[in-house]
Design a protein around this motif. Sequence first.
Motif, mmCIF file in Angstrom:
data_model
loop_
_atom_site.group_PDB
_atom_site.id
_atom_site.type_symbol
_atom_site.label_atom_id
_atom_site.label_comp_id
_atom_site.label_asym_id
_atom_site.label_seq_id
_atom_site.Cartn_x
_atom_site.Cartn_y
_atom_site.Cartn_z
ATOM 1 N N GLY A 12 0.373 -0.984 0.184
ATOM 2 C CA GLY A 12 -0.622 -0.014 -0.052
ATOM 3 C C GLY A 12 0.954 1.398 -0.205
ATOM 4 N N LYS A 13 1.747 1.272 -0.048
ATOM 5 C CA LYS A 13 3.128 2.283 0.574
ATOM 6 C C LYS A 13 3.002 2.929 -1.781
ATOM 7 C CE LYS A 13 6.229 1.616 4.343
ATOM 8 N NZ LYS A 13 7.418 1.100 4.782
ATOM 9 N N PRO A 14 2.980 3.847 -1.508
ATOM 10 C CA PRO A 14 3.908 4.846 -2.952
ATOM 11 C C PRO A 14 4.965 4.150 -3.382
ATOM 12 C CG PRO A 14 2.749 6.616 -1.110
ATOM 13 C CD PRO A 14 2.408 5.463 -0.596
ATOM 14 N N VAL A 15 5.083 3.457 -4.354
ATOM 15 C CA VAL A 15 6.501 3.544 -5.095
ATOM 16 C C VAL A 15 6.851 4.392 -4.263
ATOM 17 C CG1 VAL A 15 6.393 4.255 -7.573
ATOM 18 C CG2 VAL A 15 7.709 2.145 -6.708
ATOM 19 N N ASN A 28 14.320 14.071 -6.823
ATOM 20 C CA ASN A 28 15.258 14.378 -8.812
ATOM 21 C C ASN A 28 15.671 13.198 -9.523
ATOM 22 O OD1 ASN A 28 17.786 14.482 -7.647
ATOM 23 N ND2 ASN A 28 17.772 16.697 -8.889
ATOM 24 N N GLY A 29 16.223 12.898 -9.401
ATOM 25 C CA GLY A 29 16.918 11.503 -9.623
ATOM 26 C C GLY A 29 15.417 10.188 -9.935
ATOM 27 N N PHE A 30 14.528 10.549 -9.072
ATOM 28 C CA PHE A 30 13.528 9.127 -8.949
ATOM 29 C C PHE A 30 13.110 9.499 -10.594
ATOM 30 C CE2 PHE A 30 9.051 8.142 -8.503
ATOM 31 C CZ PHE A 30 8.992 6.603 -7.972
ATOM 32 N N TYR A 31 12.282 10.877 -9.897
ATOM 33 C CA TYR A 31 11.347 10.776 -11.232
ATOM 34 C C TYR A 31 12.302 11.732 -12.225
ATOM 35 C CZ TYR A 31 8.129 12.850 -7.789
ATOM 36 O OH TYR A 31 6.867 12.707 -6.387
ATOM 37 N N LYS A 32 13.276 11.683 -12.497
ATOM 38 C CA LYS A 32 13.869 11.885 -13.805
ATOM 39 C C LYS A 32 14.126 10.102 -14.627
ATOM 40 C CE LYS A 32 18.578 12.684 -15.624
ATOM 41 N NZ LYS A 32 20.029 13.123 -15.735
ATOM 42 N N ALA A 33 14.245 8.841 -13.721
ATOM 43 C CA ALA A 33 13.992 7.666 -14.232
ATOM 44 C C ALA A 33 12.681 7.588 -14.537
ATOM 45 C CB ALA A 33 14.286 6.485 -12.799
ATOM 46 N N LEU A 34 11.520 8.024 -13.806
ATOM 47 C CA LEU A 34 10.565 7.646 -14.574
ATOM 48 C C LEU A 34 9.564 7.708 -15.341
ATOM 49 C CD1 LEU A 34 8.413 6.812 -12.633
ATOM 50 C CD2 LEU A 34 7.230 9.018 -11.778
ATOM 51 N N ARG A 35 10.390 9.681 -16.169
ATOM 52 C CA ARG A 35 10.212 9.847 -17.228
ATOM 53 C C ARG A 35 10.836 9.339 -17.984
ATOM 54 N NH1 ARG A 35 11.336 14.820 -14.163
ATOM 55 N NH2 ARG A 35 13.512 15.019 -15.194
ATOM 56 N N LYS A 36 12.293 8.920 -17.926
ATOM 57 C CA LYS A 36 12.157 7.461 -19.017
ATOM 58 C C LYS A 36 12.520 6.419 -18.365
ATOM 59 C CE LYS A 36 17.349 7.832 -18.502
ATOM 60 N NZ LYS A 36 18.883 8.202 -18.030
ATOM 61 N N ILE A 46 5.533 1.849 -14.937
ATOM 62 C CA ILE A 46 4.763 2.575 -14.230
ATOM 63 C C ILE A 46 4.503 4.505 -13.610
ATOM 64 C CG2 ILE A 46 4.667 0.893 -12.494
ATOM 65 C CD1 ILE A 46 6.320 2.886 -10.603
ATOM 66 N N SER A 47 3.761 4.727 -13.267
ATOM 67 C CA SER A 47 3.178 5.931 -13.024
ATOM 68 C C SER A 47 3.687 6.443 -11.854
ATOM 69 C CB SER A 47 1.452 6.504 -13.189
ATOM 70 O OG SER A 47 1.181 5.975 -12.332
ATOM 71 N N GLU A 48 4.019 7.803 -11.714
ATOM 72 C CA GLU A 48 4.435 8.066 -10.490
ATOM 73 C C GLU A 48 3.572 8.207 -8.489
ATOM 74 O OE1 GLU A 48 3.699 12.658 -9.191
ATOM 75 O OE2 GLU A 48 3.906 12.120 -11.697
ATOM 76 N N ASN A 49 1.704 7.818 -9.218
ATOM 77 C CA ASN A 49 1.060 7.260 -8.338
ATOM 78 C C ASN A 49 1.096 5.204 -7.865
ATOM 79 O OD1 ASN A 49 0.668 10.665 -8.208
ATOM 80 N ND2 ASN A 49 -0.944 10.471 -10.296
ATOM 81 N N THR A 50 1.706 5.149 -8.523
ATOM 82 C CA THR A 50 1.812 3.562 -8.738
ATOM 83 C C THR A 50 2.267 3.217 -6.818
ATOM 84 O OG1 THR A 50 2.395 3.293 -10.611
ATOM 85 C CG2 THR A 50 2.425 1.699 -8.925
ATOM 86 N N VAL A 51 1.029 2.582 -6.415
ATOM 87 C CA VAL A 51 1.077 1.851 -5.259
ATOM 88 C C VAL A 51 1.784 0.467 -4.947
ATOM 89 C CG1 VAL A 51 -0.286 3.309 -4.367
ATOM 90 C CG2 VAL A 51 -1.455 1.339 -4.980
ATOM 91 N N VAL A 52 3.193 -0.137 -4.327
ATOM 92 C CA VAL A 52 3.445 -1.179 -4.260
ATOM 93 C C VAL A 52 2.385 -2.815 -3.392
ATOM 94 C CG1 VAL A 52 5.320 -2.421 -3.034
ATOM 95 C CG2 VAL A 52 5.606 -0.127 -4.054
ATOM 96 N N ASP A 56 5.486 -7.302 -5.111
ATOM 97 C CA ASP A 56 6.258 -6.341 -6.113
ATOM 98 C C ASP A 56 7.530 -6.581 -6.505
ATOM 99 O OD1 ASP A 56 3.606 -6.587 -6.779
ATOM 100 O OD2 ASP A 56 3.779 -4.231 -6.555
ATOM 101 N N ILE A 57 8.178 -6.696 -6.804
ATOM 102 C CA ILE A 57 9.483 -6.832 -7.428
ATOM 103 C C ILE A 57 9.566 -5.464 -8.470
ATOM 104 C CG2 ILE A 57 11.187 -7.164 -9.338
ATOM 105 C CD1 ILE A 57 10.028 -10.562 -8.979
ATOM 106 N N ILE A 58 10.551 -4.897 -8.112
ATOM 107 C CA ILE A 58 10.358 -3.245 -8.723
ATOM 108 C C ILE A 58 11.972 -3.146 -8.836
ATOM 109 C CG2 ILE A 58 10.636 -0.742 -7.498
ATOM 110 C CD1 ILE A 58 8.868 -1.755 -5.437
ATOM 111 N N GLU A 59 11.816 -3.048 -9.545
ATOM 112 C CA GLU A 59 13.764 -2.841 -11.096
ATOM 113 C C GLU A 59 13.445 -1.668 -11.036
ATOM 114 O OE1 GLU A 59 14.483 -6.621 -12.801
ATOM 115 O OE2 GLU A 59 13.089 -5.391 -13.642
ATOM 116 N N ALA A 60 15.494 -0.526 -10.146
ATOM 117 C CA ALA A 60 14.447 0.801 -11.084
ATOM 118 C C ALA A 60 16.079 1.404 -11.344
ATOM 119 C CB ALA A 60 13.999 1.866 -10.133
ATOM 120 N N TYR A 61 16.826 1.611 -12.195
ATOM 121 C CA TYR A 61 17.754 2.720 -12.526
ATOM 122 C C TYR A 61 17.832 4.117 -11.967
ATOM 123 C CZ TYR A 61 18.590 -2.195 -15.356
ATOM 124 O OH TYR A 61 18.497 -2.922 -15.995
#
Length: 287
Positions: A12-15, A28-36, A46-52, A56-61
């Motif tokens: 239930g936490k926002p990613v 800002n690094g998170f949002y830059k990665a989200l845009r890319k 995903i979008s910025e409003n996605t909840v976990v 769930d397997i979360i992968e982020a560069y």
Amino acid sequence: MIRYIAQKNDDGKPVERLLLSRYKIERNGFYKALRKRDVKINGKRISENTVVREGDIIEAYIPFKQDAEKGYKILYQNEYLLIVDKKQGIPVTEDRNHEFSLLDRLSRDFGQEFTLCHRIDRNTGGIVVLSKRKEYADTIKNALNTRCCEKIYHCLVSGNAARLVGIQKAWHFKDRAKNRVYIYAAPRKYAKEILTEIKSVEYDSQSNTSVLEISLITGRTHQIRAHLAFLGFPILGDGKYGSNAVNEKYGYRYQALWACALIPRRMDAQLARIFPDRAITTIPAYE
């Protein structure tokens, strides 16, 4: 790259909040990665409003902050376990302050999850053993708890502590509300027996300090710190069980306690395959 499997308490936490609290990254690094489109859950963008959700397997560069230091060094690893030397001041798991823990750092650096096989206090430095494979975690924990593979600690105390040599017995009561333990010389209701083996390594008459080697026959919360304080030799730098006046004199930032050796003692065929065939040691670096 960050790769993290969401746990039950993450549900239930926002990613965004989850990643920023667990890893040392810039917002800002998170949002830059989200845009890319470099943040994914279960392989999907995903979008910025996605909840976990749990599992769930979360992968982020996402780049980490440049001032982030490892806080540990690798002493030994194989396909079953990882043994590291932890700096003082770093919690092994996430605590009430939500600080960047040892497990967080290892997940960041290795891109996988580890299972902690024992605990040491945030302000204690030294050896920490982790399982790389969950199916071996209980075997490793049991080997440590039964001293088939034994952990050895060194600490600094004020005064000549040569008289403490040998196995010291006492009774230990933990006050969970205060996160503090109390030691008694005789049995008492709700108190549990503790056994602490102590060896005198060195006494320095110039500084009036002793180096002690400690082996835990029983392993309870704050056992070394509280037991030594009860015996009249609190660890230097220990703000909870020590003396403020003595601590100010010596100037240690953290308690001068270090898990400095892991020694294989009684290895059956399975343990011999999992654990190193030699003692793993490190030198205390008290702060």
